[in-house]
Design an enzyme around this catalytic site. Structure first.
Site, PDB file in Angstrom:
ATOM      1  N   CYS A 126      26.259  42.685  51.323  1.00 17.67           N
ATOM      2  CA  CYS A 126      27.462  42.033  51.795  1.00 17.67           C
ATOM      3  C   CYS A 126      27.081  40.667  52.377  1.00 17.67           C
ATOM      4  CB  CYS A 126      28.089  42.931  52.865  1.00 17.67           C
ATOM      5  SG  CYS A 126      29.669  42.339  53.384  1.00 17.67           S
ATOM      6  N   CYS A 137      33.546  45.894  49.950  1.00 20.11           N
ATOM      7  CA  CYS A 137      32.899  44.828  50.718  1.00 20.11           C
ATOM      8  C   CYS A 137      33.395  44.793  52.165  1.00 20.11           C
ATOM      9  CB  CYS A 137      33.078  43.464  50.084  1.00 20.11           C
ATOM     10  SG  CYS A 137      31.872  42.311  50.775  1.00 20.11           S
TER      11      CYS A 137
HETATM   12  C1  LIG Z   1      37.956  39.995  48.747  1.00 19.47           C
HETATM   13  C2  LIG Z   1      36.766  40.697  48.159  1.00 19.47           C
HETATM   14  C3  LIG Z   1      35.491  40.264  48.462  1.00 19.47           C
HETATM   15  C4  LIG Z   1      34.381  40.892  47.938  1.00 19.47           C
HETATM   16  N1  LIG Z   1      33.150  40.400  48.234  1.00 19.47           N
HETATM   17  C5  LIG Z   1      32.054  40.949  47.665  1.00 19.47           C
HETATM   18  C6  LIG Z   1      30.761  40.369  47.872  1.00 19.47           C
HETATM   19  O1  LIG Z   1      30.613  39.353  48.562  1.00 19.47           O
HETATM   20  N2  LIG Z   1      29.689  40.947  47.296  1.00 19.47           N
HETATM   21  C7  LIG Z   1      29.814  42.056  46.502  1.00 19.47           C
HETATM   22  O2  LIG Z   1      28.813  42.503  45.972  1.00 19.47           O
HETATM   23  N3  LIG Z   1      31.031  42.643  46.294  1.00 19.47           N
HETATM   24  C8  LIG Z   1      32.147  42.114  46.843  1.00 19.47           C
HETATM   25  N4  LIG Z   1      33.386  42.667  46.610  1.00 19.47           N
HETATM   26  C9  LIG Z   1      33.488  43.988  45.949  1.00 19.47           C
HETATM   27  C10 LIG Z   1      33.364  43.965  44.422  1.00 19.47           C
HETATM   28  O3  LIG Z   1      34.246  43.028  43.871  1.00 19.47           O
HETATM   29  C11 LIG Z   1      33.657  45.361  43.891  1.00 19.47           C
HETATM   30  O4  LIG Z   1      32.827  46.283  44.562  1.00 19.47           O
HETATM   31  C12 LIG Z   1      33.396  45.470  42.385  1.00 19.47           C
HETATM   32  O5  LIG Z   1      34.283  44.631  41.689  1.00 19.47           O
HETATM   33  C13 LIG Z   1      33.546  46.924  41.933  1.00 19.47           C
HETATM   34  O6  LIG Z   1      33.469  47.023  40.547  1.00 19.47           O
HETATM   35  P1  LIG Z   1      34.287  48.183  39.786  1.00 19.47           P
HETATM   36  O7  LIG Z   1      33.932  48.049  38.334  1.00 19.47           O
HETATM   37  O8  LIG Z   1      34.089  49.475  40.453  1.00 19.47           O
HETATM   38  O9  LIG Z   1      35.819  47.818  40.002  1.00 19.47           O
HETATM   39  P2  LIG Z   1      36.620  46.544  39.533  1.00 19.47           P
HETATM   40  O10 LIG Z   1      35.710  45.379  39.330  1.00 19.47           O
HETATM   41  O11 LIG Z   1      37.747  46.408  40.505  1.00 19.47           O
HETATM   42  O12 LIG Z   1      37.181  46.932  38.090  1.00 19.47           O
HETATM   43  C14 LIG Z   1      37.995  48.046  37.851  1.00 19.47           C
HETATM   44  C15 LIG Z   1      38.619  47.910  36.454  1.00 19.47           C
HETATM   45  O13 LIG Z   1      39.223  49.143  36.103  1.00 19.47           O
HETATM   46  C16 LIG Z   1      40.464  48.901  35.487  1.00 19.47           C
HETATM   47  N5  LIG Z   1      41.318  50.081  35.622  1.00 19.47           N
HETATM   48  C17 LIG Z   1      41.959  50.519  36.737  1.00 19.47           C
HETATM   49  N6  LIG Z   1      42.672  51.617  36.465  1.00 19.47           N
HETATM   50  C18 LIG Z   1      42.452  51.905  35.144  1.00 19.47           C
HETATM   51  C19 LIG Z   1      42.926  52.931  34.269  1.00 19.47           C
HETATM   52  N7  LIG Z   1      43.770  53.877  34.693  1.00 19.47           N
HETATM   53  N8  LIG Z   1      42.503  52.909  32.987  1.00 19.47           N
HETATM   54  C20 LIG Z   1      41.645  51.955  32.548  1.00 19.47           C
HETATM   55  N9  LIG Z   1      41.184  50.955  33.334  1.00 19.47           N
HETATM   56  C21 LIG Z   1      41.582  50.939  34.615  1.00 19.47           C
HETATM   57  C22 LIG Z   1      40.994  47.650  36.202  1.00 19.47           C
HETATM   58  O14 LIG Z   1      41.959  46.975  35.398  1.00 19.47           O
HETATM   59  C23 LIG Z   1      39.714  46.847  36.397  1.00 19.47           C
HETATM   60  O15 LIG Z   1      39.473  45.963  35.318  1.00 19.47           O
HETATM   61  C24 LIG Z   1      34.536  42.028  47.099  1.00 19.47           C
HETATM   62  C25 LIG Z   1      35.817  42.479  46.781  1.00 19.47           C
HETATM   63  C26 LIG Z   1      36.923  41.819  47.286  1.00 19.47           C
HETATM   64  C27 LIG Z   1      38.306  42.300  46.914  1.00 19.47           C
END
Ligand SMILES: Cc1cc2nc3c(=O)[nH]c(=O)nc-3n(C[C@H](O)[C@H](O)[C@H](O)COP(=O)(O)OP(=O)(O)OC[C@H]3O[C@@H](n4cnc5c(N)ncnc54)[C@H](O)[C@@H]3O)c2cc1C
Length: 414
Positions: free
Chosen positions: A349, A169
């Protein structure tokens, strides 16, 4: 629900690494298509977080509890959860290795462990985070401290930072600034507070259409942007930050900035166990086709979310579009049908420029605008109350009740 921690090698139809936004959304979308699939999700974390809400916690709008649920509560009922971390991949044998050394075998694999926040990349940061007015909405524990620090500051200097891309983000570093500044404005403190925005980028936002609205808010709050300026170290005791930047001759210059409040966004990189694996591209990210999200080398592996090496905005909004495509492509692979090549890089965003107004930047690959609504309903290049209501009410609802449950809102499959 079965939680497996201690068995020898087990085999599943689909193994999903990571129970974050991407992992849970794709599990639900898959099970919606085929309830008989044997799906297992591997993640060590007790809790699942709605990270987009952390900006609103730091701005005093949400309580942190609104952004957190137990992982057990978001895992689909018919999926299994292995509460461990994955340590390594052996894609030629269709296995992953867990932290305890046990192997898990899959027919199809989805890789969704998110990205790594590199707090150590900034010298002195870790030891002072959460103290001395040094905070970050990107830290799972610190968005409430952002709000505390904002309320405490009555005068002085507030500094907000943004590291080089890619980050999740890309608007969130600025969102922290705007919501803080708006609080100080509402409380007639703004004249006493000098606000700086130090970004490693050459402009306020990568897609030019959204820049004028953001510039007008920087001006309104009297905030000064410092481009190509990167945080390299912090001394919490003396409240001093050091930034590096290059001059016209490409010589690196260091600049010392005193602060009273420092909101830091750390550099971000692919998780180490991905970067070291056979699944990584040359930059360490998961090497997938940008349109089908299938691995370029292994045709029974897909990626979703922040970990993929595609030039889309790393957002939960992107995951909302990606999950049905990945689910559909796994079903197609099972049925020996061609992959859908339809992901257009959509990400969104919502830039919270004040409490009550948002600039909703929606775009795909190459910065191509991808508005969900016609401009007479919502003009994404302007700050609107409609977009604020979406950010504060609609999007969290869609996340918890639709995206994580396989209800694929506003997602065309063609
Ligand atoms: C401050 C902030 C503001 C944001 N604002 C927005 C917004 O306004 N709009 C928007 O759309 N997005 C926003 N985002 C971005 C959004 O939160 C992420 O893009 C989204 O969560 C990505 O999803 P993901 O599943 O890739 O990762 P995540 O949701 O981070 O999940 C990853 C998971 O993998 C697990 N994991 C890690 N390593 C391992 C391993 N070795 N083995 C097994 N599991 C593992 C972790 O424990 C976690 O549960 C924001 C993020 C932040 C930090």
């Amino acid at each position: 629900m079965e939680t497996q921690t201690n068995k020898a090698m087990a085999t599943y139809d689909v193994v999903i690494v990571g129970a974050g936004a991407g992992g849970i959304a794709v599990a639900s979308s898959l099970l919606k298509r085929d309830r008989e699939l044997n799906v297992t999700i591997i993640d060590p974390s007790e809790n699942h977080f709605y990270q987009p809400g952390w900006t609103l916690v730091g701005g005093g709008v949400f309580d942190f509890s609104q952004t957190e649920r137990e992982t057990a509560a978001v895992i689909p009922k018919s999926a299994k959860w292995i509460k461990q971390a994955v340590r390594a991949f052996t894609p030629d044998k269709n296995t992953v290795t867990l932290d305890d050394g046990k192997l898990v075998e899959y027919k199809y694999l989805v890789v969704s462990p998110g990205l790594t926040l590199d707090w150590d990349a900034i010298e002195g940061l870790k030891s002072t985070l959460g103290n001395n007015g040094v905070t970050s909405n990107y830290h799972v524990d610190l968005s409430p401290y952002t709000w505390e620090s904002v309320k405490q500051l009555k005068k002085g200097k507030a500094v907000f930072t943004q590291p080089p891309m890619p980050i999740k983000c890309a608007g969130a570093p600025q969102k922290a600034l705007y919501l803080s500044a708006h609080y100080w404005e509402r409380n007639r403190l703004l004249d006493n507070i000098n606000i700086q925005f130090h970004t490693a980028l050459p402009s306020l936002f990568g897609v030019p259409d959204f820049v004028p609205a953001l510039q007008s808010y920087m001006k309104r709050y009297g905030a000064s942007p410092h481009f190509n300026s990167q945080l390299v170290s912090v001394d919490g005791q003396s409240k001093t930050a050091i930034f590096s930047s290059n001059n016209e001759n490409q010589e690196t210059q260091m600049r010392e900035v005193k602060f009273d409040l420092l909101h830091v966004v750390p550099p971000q990189r692919a998780p180490q166990f991905i970067a070291e694996s056979a699944l990584a591209d040359s930059n360490g990210w998961l090497d997938v086709s940008h349109t089908s999200l299938r691995h370029r080398q292994y045709d029974n592996i897909w990626g979703i979310g922040d970990v993929i090496g595609a030039p889309n905005a790393k957002t939960a909004a992107a995951v909302r579009k990606q999950a049905p495509i990945v689910a559909e492509n796994i079903i197609r692979r099972i049925g020996n049908q061609p992959q859908l090549e339809i992901y257009d890089g959509y990400g969104a965003c919502p830039l919270t420029v004040e409490k009550g107004k948002v600039v909703l930047a929606e775009f795909g690959y190459g910065g191509k605008l991808k508005p969900t609504f016609p401009s007479w309903i919502l003009d994404g290049s302007m700050a609107t109350k409609t977009a604020w209501n979406m950010k504060a009410h609609l999007f969290p609802y869609v996340y918890w009740n639709m995206m994580l449950k396989g209800h694929e809102l506003l997602t065309k499959m063609e």
